[in-house]
Design an enzyme around this catalytic site. Structure first.
Site, PDB file in Angstrom:
ATOM      1  N   LYS A  11       0.822  -1.210   0.000  1.00  0.00           N
ATOM      2  CA  LYS A  11       0.000   0.000   0.000  1.00  0.00           C
ATOM      3  C   LYS A  11       0.866   1.275   0.000  1.00  0.00           C
ATOM      4  CE  LYS A  11      -3.974  -2.265   2.194  1.00  0.00           C
ATOM      5  NZ  LYS A  11      -5.028  -2.172   3.251  1.00  0.00           N
ATOM      6  N   TYR A  51     -12.137  -2.395  -3.976  1.00  0.00           N
ATOM      7  CA  TYR A  51     -12.682  -2.653  -2.644  1.00  0.00           C
ATOM      8  C   TYR A  51     -14.212  -2.560  -2.628  1.00  0.00           C
ATOM      9  CZ  TYR A  51      -8.228  -2.780  -0.031  1.00  0.00           C
ATOM     10  OH  TYR A  51      -7.003  -3.133   0.500  1.00  0.00           O
ATOM     11  N   ASN A 114      -2.040   0.373   6.665  1.00  0.00           N
ATOM     12  CA  ASN A 114      -1.603  -0.914   7.217  1.00  0.00           C
ATOM     13  C   ASN A 114      -0.754  -1.747   6.259  1.00  0.00           C
ATOM     14  OD1 ASN A 114      -3.669  -1.764   5.589  1.00  0.00           O
ATOM     15  ND2 ASN A 114      -4.843  -2.803   7.189  1.00  0.00           N
ATOM     16  N   HIS A 117      -2.136  -5.357   1.390  1.00  0.00           N
ATOM     17  CA  HIS A 117      -3.408  -6.051   1.151  1.00  0.00           C
ATOM     18  C   HIS A 117      -3.078  -7.475   0.736  1.00  0.00           C
ATOM     19  CE1 HIS A 117      -7.215  -7.321  -0.613  1.00  0.00           C
ATOM     20  NE2 HIS A 117      -6.490  -7.779  -1.609  1.00  0.00           N
ATOM     21  N   GLU A 128      -9.509 -10.806  -7.888  1.00  0.00           N
ATOM     22  CA  GLU A 128      -8.593  -9.672  -7.704  1.00  0.00           C
ATOM     23  C   GLU A 128      -7.415  -9.727  -8.679  1.00  0.00           C
ATOM     24  OE1 GLU A 128      -9.591  -9.092  -2.956  1.00  0.00           O
ATOM     25  OE2 GLU A 128      -7.543  -9.622  -3.549  1.00  0.00           O
TER      26      GLU A 128
END
Ligand code: RTP
Ligand code: MG
Length: 141
Positions: A11, A51, A114, A117, A128
């Site tokens: 990320k 998402y 965070n 993913h 995905e």
């Protein structure tokens, strides 16, 4: 255990911290191979589409803003039990709850920023992977 593929994203926070290589090293040490990869600055629309399962959740707008805030590193990982293995390497969603030695414990700052993913099921992994990579851009190794 079966050979699986899973989608991983480093990320914007972790790309900004310059720890792509450290995270790739964890994949390799765990026996996961990078079989596709690209860096990309997601548009808000691309982040929303990715998402979409979370679109009714209160954190959706913040999640989309964050994922479109800077370039990300997107990769397909292949290995025995790759989906669960990657989730184990990542650690819990909130870094406060992440086990010592996991990617989120070591590199994440908050539940929003965070670090990584990872697909949460084999079924979602296929969806995905197809969202970001045509089949011809994934290399069997
Ligand atoms: P990811 O999809 O990014 O791998 O994360 P995850 O499976 O561990 O967590 P998920 O439930 O899928 O949530 C996606 C991302 O939304 C943010 N989130 N915020 N404030 C909150 O309660 C909350 N819950 C989730 C996190 O950044 C999470 O990674
Ligand atoms: Mg998730």
């Amino acid at each position: 255990m079966a050979l699986e593929r899973t989608l991983s994203i480093i990320k914007p926070d972790a790309v900004a911290k310059n720890v792509i290589g450290e995270i790739y090293s964890r994949f390799e040490k765990a026996g996961l191979k990078v079989v596709a990869a690209k860096m990309k600055h997601l548009s808000r629309q691309e982040a929303e589409g990715f998402y979409a399962v979370h679109r009714e959740r209160p954190f959706f707008a913040a999640l989309v803003d964050f994922m479109a805030s800077g370039p990300v590193m997107i990769q397909v990982l292949e290995g025995e039990g790759a989906v669960l293995k990657n989730r184990e390497l990542m650690g819990a969603t909130n870094p406060k709850d992440a086990a010592a030695g996991t990617i989120r414990a070591d590199f994440a700052d908050s539940i929003d920023a965070n670090a990584v993913h990872g697909s949460d099921s084999l079924e979602n992994a296929a969806i995905e992977i197809a969202y970001f990579f045509p089949a011809t851009d994934v290399y069997a190794r």
